[in-house]
Write a protein that holds these residues in place. Structure first.
Motif, mmCIF file in Angstrom:
data_model
loop_
_atom_site.group_PDB
_atom_site.id
_atom_site.type_symbol
_atom_site.label_atom_id
_atom_site.label_comp_id
_atom_site.label_asym_id
_atom_site.label_seq_id
_atom_site.Cartn_x
_atom_site.Cartn_y
_atom_site.Cartn_z
ATOM 1 N N ALA A 189 -5.473 -9.658 -0.048
ATOM 2 C CA ALA A 189 -6.709 -8.879 -0.079
ATOM 3 C C ALA A 189 -6.576 -7.686 -1.007
ATOM 4 O O ALA A 189 -7.493 -7.346 -1.765
ATOM 5 N N GLU A 190 -5.401 -7.033 -0.971
ATOM 6 C CA GLU A 190 -5.170 -5.874 -1.836
ATOM 7 C C GLU A 190 -5.246 -6.264 -3.298
ATOM 8 O O GLU A 190 -5.895 -5.591 -4.112
ATOM 9 N N ALA A 191 -4.588 -7.369 -3.647
ATOM 10 C CA ALA A 191 -4.572 -7.797 -5.047
ATOM 11 C C ALA A 191 -5.973 -8.167 -5.530
ATOM 12 O O ALA A 191 -6.381 -7.812 -6.647
ATOM 13 N N ALA A 376 -2.784 2.575 7.983
ATOM 14 C CA ALA A 376 -2.048 1.416 7.498
ATOM 15 C C ALA A 376 -3.001 0.380 6.903
ATOM 16 O O ALA A 376 -2.706 -0.235 5.872
ATOM 17 N N ALA A 377 -4.152 0.182 7.536
ATOM 18 C CA ALA A 377 -5.131 -0.779 7.011
ATOM 19 C C ALA A 377 -5.653 -0.337 5.655
ATOM 20 O O ALA A 377 -5.860 -1.154 4.749
ATOM 21 N N ALA A 378 -5.864 0.963 5.475
ATOM 22 C CA ALA A 378 -6.325 1.471 4.179
ATOM 23 C C ALA A 378 -5.254 1.273 3.107
ATOM 24 O O ALA A 378 -5.564 0.947 1.955
ATOM 25 N N ASP A 379 -3.988 1.460 3.474
ATOM 26 C CA ASP A 379 -2.917 1.216 2.510
ATOM 27 C C ASP A 379 -2.937 -0.235 2.040
ATOM 28 O O ASP A 379 -2.714 -0.527 0.865
ATOM 29 N N ARG A 380 -3.229 -1.139 2.964
ATOM 30 C CA ARG A 380 -3.263 -2.553 2.585
ATOM 31 C C ARG A 380 -4.482 -2.882 1.733
ATOM 32 O O ARG A 380 -4.443 -3.794 0.921
ATOM 33 N N ALA A 381 -5.590 -2.152 1.942
ATOM 34 C CA ALA A 381 -6.834 -2.470 1.238
ATOM 35 C C ALA A 381 -7.043 -1.625 0.003
ATOM 36 O O ALA A 381 -8.061 -1.741 -0.642
ATOM 37 N N HIS A 382 -6.078 -0.774 -0.365
ATOM 38 C CA HIS A 382 -6.350 0.213 -1.410
ATOM 39 C C HIS A 382 -6.614 -0.436 -2.763
ATOM 40 O O HIS A 382 -6.223 -1.560 -3.021
ATOM 41 N N MET A 383 -7.296 0.320 -3.614
ATOM 42 C CA MET A 383 -7.748 -0.199 -4.901
ATOM 43 C C MET A 383 -6.810 0.158 -6.033
ATOM 44 O O MET A 383 -7.129 -0.019 -7.194
#
Length: 392
Positions: A189-191, A376-383
């Motif tokens: 998801a992050e990528a 932690a969820a924001a770290d995984r979803a960051h742009m």
């Protein structure tokens, strides 16, 4: 015909302008007293409702704003009736402004509308008359708000030029974000989200350079409204503000009417709508997974957990998005003057629309586990692509 108009006038006088609900029964009773005149009553209500809808547009409202308010204050039947009035008013125009989103008329003729409405709603005439009056009462009470675009039928709208995101690129961005929302793997998801944000940011740079060179169409900043509805509307407003700022836009939240007005150039507004919607979907899914993990550990989680989670998610993403925006802007220092000019134009337009704004004090995040999981969820979803996580 005059008797019918007088009857409707009396019903409106009883029901629409009183400060309480006592007149609704009186008004509805007047409208259905002559059973044979029901088709004419429906036609008259439709015609007057169209006028009230147009009055709402002239006060700055758009269809999505009105429907959002009806959904909040009334119920689904009222929502459908409001959609009918919007469709009836919209049919007068050969062309509607962007984002207008009016439905099409589904009944054959206005004389048939009342009977067709009763069939659709499976309700008696008194119930329908009451619902109609409640909708009209809401419409006439709409206050004036800041307009964000031309009205239907405005000749200036047909002449306006907007640089939208190129269709092929828009399709790629949507596909990337759809995959990011669908996957259960945070790294994937992050990528995907990072690639979508990269495409958006580079399009903004290209458009700014074209405008600075005089090769692109002459543009001015515009605005759009995006719904920010309960629950957890404060966290959603923070997230939308972060996405808007990262895409060189400005967001102003109206908590009373459950929307934010986003000011920016058209292609950037499109990017904000897409990215905010996707990140909100990703954040909600991550929150659901975090709650399940908490419950499996024997800990009960409540509204405070969800509130804290989404606030942390929004706050963290604000830092990540700002970091990404700065990185993209400084990749080529020669691009900075064009981007600065774009920022100045957006800021000037926002200050013109909203000369007086206030700061909102947010409710605190009181659940530590919710805050940690949201971060932690924001770290995984960051742009931010390959950037390292920010220190906590």
């Amino acid at each position: 015909m005059r008797d019918l108009a007088e009857t409707v006038d009396r019903a409106f006088a009883a029901a629409l302008y009183a400060q309480d609900d006592a007149g609704l029964d009186t008004g509805a009773s007047l409208l259905v007293a002559d059973q044979g005149g029901w088709p004419g009553v429906g036609r008259e209500l439709l015609a007057r409702g169209e006028a009230y809808v147009r009055q709402g547009w002239e006060r700055g409202w758009q269809p999505a704003d009105v429907l959002r308010l009806v959904r909040r204050d009334l119920d689904e039947r009222h929502l459908r009736i409001t959609g009918d009035l919007i469709a009836a008013e919209a049919r007068r125009y050969a062309r509607l402004p962007a984002r207008w989103g009016a439905a099409e008329v589904w009944w054959t003729g206005d004389e048939e509308y009342a009977d067709r409405l009763a069939q659709r709603e499976r309700a008696d005439r008194f119930t329908l008359a009451t619902a109609f009056l409640e909708v009209l009462r809401l419409l006439i009470r709409l206050p004036s708000i800041e307009p964000v675009g031309p009205l239907p039928g405005d000749p200036a709208d047909a002449l306006a030029e907007h640089a939208h995101i190129e269709p092929r690129m828009l399709g790629r961005i949507r596909a990337l974000l759809a995959k990011a929302e669908a996957t259960n793997f945070p790294e994937e998801a992050e990528a995907l989200s990072a690639k979508a944000q990269e495409l958006m940011a580079r399009h903004t740079v290209d458009e700014a350079l074209l405008a600075a060179s005089g090769k692109g169409p002459a543009q001015v900043p515009g605005a759009c409204r995006i719904g920010v509805e309960p629950p957890y509307e404060e966290a959603k407003a923070v997230l939308l503000d972060a996405v808007a700022t990262a895409n060189r836009c400005r967001a102003v939240w109206n908590s009373g009417f459950e929307f934010s007005t986003v000011v920016g150039f058209e292609s950037d507004l499109e990017a904000v709508e897409l990215l905010y919607t996707s990140l909100l979907v990703q954040g909600t899914a991550a929150m659901t997974r975090a709650e399940a993990a908490q419950r499996s550990g024997g800990r009960k989680r409540t509204k405070t957990f969800r509130q804290s989670f989404l606030l942390a998610y929004a706050s963290r993403l604000g830092h990540r998005l700002a970091e990404t925006a700065e990185h993209t802007a400084t990749e080529a220092p020669d691009n900075l003057p064009a981007l600065v000019a774009r920022d100045v134009a957006v800021t000037s337009r926002a200050e013109e629309m909203f000369p007086r704004t206030t700061t909102t004090r947010l409710r605190g995040a009181t659940d530590h586990a919710g805050w940690e999981d949201g971060t932690a969820a924001a770290d995984r979803a960051h742009m931010g692509g390959r950037q390292k996580p920010l220190p906590r």
